[in-house]
Design an enzyme around this catalytic site. Structure first.
Site, PDB file in Angstrom:
ATOM      1  N   CYS A   1     105.722 -84.755 -43.509  1.00 40.63           N
ATOM      2  CA  CYS A   1     104.428 -84.111 -43.326  1.00 40.63           C
ATOM      3  C   CYS A   1     104.550 -82.738 -42.676  1.00 40.63           C
ATOM      4  O   CYS A   1     103.736 -81.847 -42.927  1.00 40.63           O
ATOM      5  CB  CYS A   1     103.510 -85.000 -42.494  1.00 40.63           C
TER       6      CYS A   1
ATOM      7  N   LYS B   1     100.046-102.652 -40.915  1.00 38.20           N
ATOM      8  CA  LYS B   1     100.244-102.614 -42.365  1.00 38.20           C
ATOM      9  C   LYS B   1     101.230-101.515 -42.724  1.00 38.20           C
ATOM     10  O   LYS B   1     100.926-100.328 -42.602  1.00 38.20           O
ATOM     11  CB  LYS B   1      98.933-102.359 -43.109  1.00 38.20           C
TER      12      LYS B   1
ATOM     13  N   GLU C   1      99.186 -79.789 -50.396  1.00 40.51           N
ATOM     14  CA  GLU C   1     100.422 -80.458 -49.979  1.00 40.51           C
ATOM     15  C   GLU C   1     101.071 -81.131 -51.186  1.00 40.51           C
ATOM     16  O   GLU C   1     100.481 -81.984 -51.838  1.00 40.51           O
ATOM     17  CB  GLU C   1     100.121 -81.503 -48.904  1.00 40.51           C
TER      18      GLU C   1
ATOM     19  N   GLU D   1      97.171 -88.956 -38.185  1.00 43.48           N
ATOM     20  CA  GLU D   1      98.197 -87.932 -38.398  1.00 43.48           C
ATOM     21  C   GLU D   1      98.296 -87.749 -39.900  1.00 43.48           C
ATOM     22  O   GLU D   1      98.781 -88.619 -40.616  1.00 43.48           O
ATOM     23  CB  GLU D   1      99.531 -88.355 -37.787  1.00 43.48           C
TER      24      GLU D   1
END
Length: 490
Positions: free
Chosen positions: A283, A174, A384, A249
């Site tokens: 990231c 996906k 973040e 991750e």
């Protein structure tokens, strides 16, 4: 107008509900494609196809050399279509052509790496005390659910697909619903190289629908996810139903430590690259810059001066150095964090606004932004942001630098800039992070593991470690002295 469909059991399909989703170019807000909107039923159909293909052994029991030959063909096709894939990646995600071009080349290299790796020796044999030959072999896990984010639509797809297929698994994949274009093109390549039906399946659609079904399904043996930490936690919970293997991750808030003895201009240059490459939508971005106090003011001033010179514009323009954010929704999230930073009392030294001049008003452009004089407990320091926003912190000595660096819930990446090699290694060894650099930032290699500590994830991608994620370990013991054991009396 491009029309993007799902790929299930070797066929291109509409969704069960026939619904469509607009795909938008983030540089101008224009709709350039429509993708089908997958349903739970579509996800189940893809999972069934992958399970049937795995059980038929049409892929898992192919000799490693034959599986490798398919992967080499895929890599060649990526190279042949590199120009189109680069253009589509920029259209889909917004990143510059230079960045997209590197991603496409790396995607081909990743397929070649795993094609080569899977034919190399693996397993182990053991010398044991009994008349037994003990050994370990590696086998595919089974049906693997692979879910990727929008910041690297093609490359993140390949980081999971290449090792999963190399190991002999079948996949249900996906992509992000925001950036489905280049992943769809990758599956067109799979069709061109005649990958056996059911081995690779792609379902387009939203995470809470399609992604959740993949994570919960008892017919999926492994789920590998890259994305936000909160979503990763949800996937962990969903995966408990059949105790499937998971690989996550997740987010990062990575420190970039600048000591006073570092080469000053080099440190500034890499600090800019560390946060503004990919418009900060990476990231592992160096989103916290820690600077030794004796050069702090000098660094802040020079960094802000350089950041203001970055040429922000559409990714397909040759002079653009930083592109837009991926969507209006994400842009608004980043702008809200900038507002929070101001309210928290941080000093805004550059940027801070949406860019609407020079014809950019229809795109999702945000100025390269930096805050100084921040405190460790500020939200912009701890959370973040995933955009072109950096916080610059001051430290007194090595001990404080290490403490501040580790003072978040994340542990993905980190860097140290200094001419003192012993100090650099001391600090790097103290960082609670999985990916680290000394006097550089951001380079990644297919041969090296990728992943983090703490809430930055579980497991590792890339390298031999990335192949391990998609394999099961089986112990085999062969009795070399076939006679009654005599354990019980006759």
């Amino acid at each position: 107008m491009l029309n993007l469909k799902m790929y299930i059991n070797g066929e291109w399909k509409d969704s069960h509900n026939k619904e469509k989703r607009n795909v938008v170019n983030p540089a101008n807000g224009e709709v350039f494609a429509q993708s089908v909107e997958g349903t739970v039923e579509d996800a189940k159909e893809a999972i069934e196809a992958a399970k049937a293909a795995f059980n038929s052994c049409v892929w898992s029991e192919l000799p490693a050399e034959e599986r490798a030959s398919y992967l080499f063909k895929v890599a060649d096709k990526i190279d042949e279509n590199a120009e189109e894939l680069t253009r589509f990646e920029t259209m889909d995600n917004g990143k510059t052509l230079r960045e997209a071009g590197f991603d496409v080349a790396d995607a081909a290299a990743c397929f070649r790496y795993y094609a080569g790796l899977i034919t190399k020796p693996d397993g182990q044999t053991y010398h044991v005390s009994d008349p037994v030959q003990a050994m370990v072999v590696r086998e595919p896990v089974g049906v693997c659910g692979l879910i990727v984010p929008w910041n690297y639509p093609l490359l993140m797809s390949v980081w999971k697909i290449a090792p999963a297929l190399a190991a002999g698994n079948t996949i249900v994949f996906k992509p992000s619903e925001v950036t489905p274009l280049t992943p769809t093109k990758l599956f067109e390549i799979f069709e061109e190289v005649e990958l056996p039906k059911g081995v690779a399946n792609m379902v387009l659609g939203a995470g809470p629908t399609v992604g959740n079904e993949i994570a919960e399904s008892h017919d999926v043996d492994l789920v590998s996810f890259t994305g936000g930490t909160q979503t990763g936690k949800h996937i962990m919970r969903a995966a408990t139903g059949n105790v499937k293997k998971i690989s996550l991750e997740l987010g990062g808030k990575s420190p970039n430590i600048i000591f006073a003895d570092a080469d000053f201009e080099t440190a500034v240059d890499y600090a800019l690259f560390g946060i503004y490459a990919g418009a900060g939508q990476v990231c592992s971005s160096g989103s916290r810059i820690l600077v030794e106090e004796s050069i702090y003011d000098q660094f802040v001033n020079r960094f802000a001066e350089r950041a203001k010179q970055i040429n922000v514009g559409p990714g397909n323009e040759s002079n653009s150095e930083m592109g837009p954010l991926v969507s209006q929704e994400h842009m608004e999230k980043v702008l809200n964090y900038i507002k929070i930073g101001k309210e928290e009392g941080a000093r805004l030294v550059c940027g801070g606004e949406r860019i609407t001049k020079d014809g950019l008003n229809k795109g999702y452009f945000v100025e390269p932004t930096a805050f100084a004089d921040v405190k460790p407990d500020m939200r912009i320091v701890q959370e973040e942001i995933f955009g072109p926003v950096v916080v610059i912190q001051k430290f007194k000595d090595e001990k404080e630098a290490i403490h501040l660096s580790n003072d978040t819930d994340y542990g993905l990446a980190g860097a140290v800039f200094t001419v003192d090699g012993a100090k650099a290694l001391r600090v790097i060894k103290k960082l609670r992070a999985g990916i680290t650099w000394i006097n550089t930032y951001h380079p990644t290699y297919n041969e090296a593991p990728w992943g983090g500590y703490k809430q930055s994830g579980i497991g590792r991608g890339l390298g031999t470690y990335g192949l391990d994620e998609f394999q099961e370990i089986k112990q085999i013991n062969i009795n070399l002295q076939v006679e009654p054991i005599g354990w019980f009396s006759k």
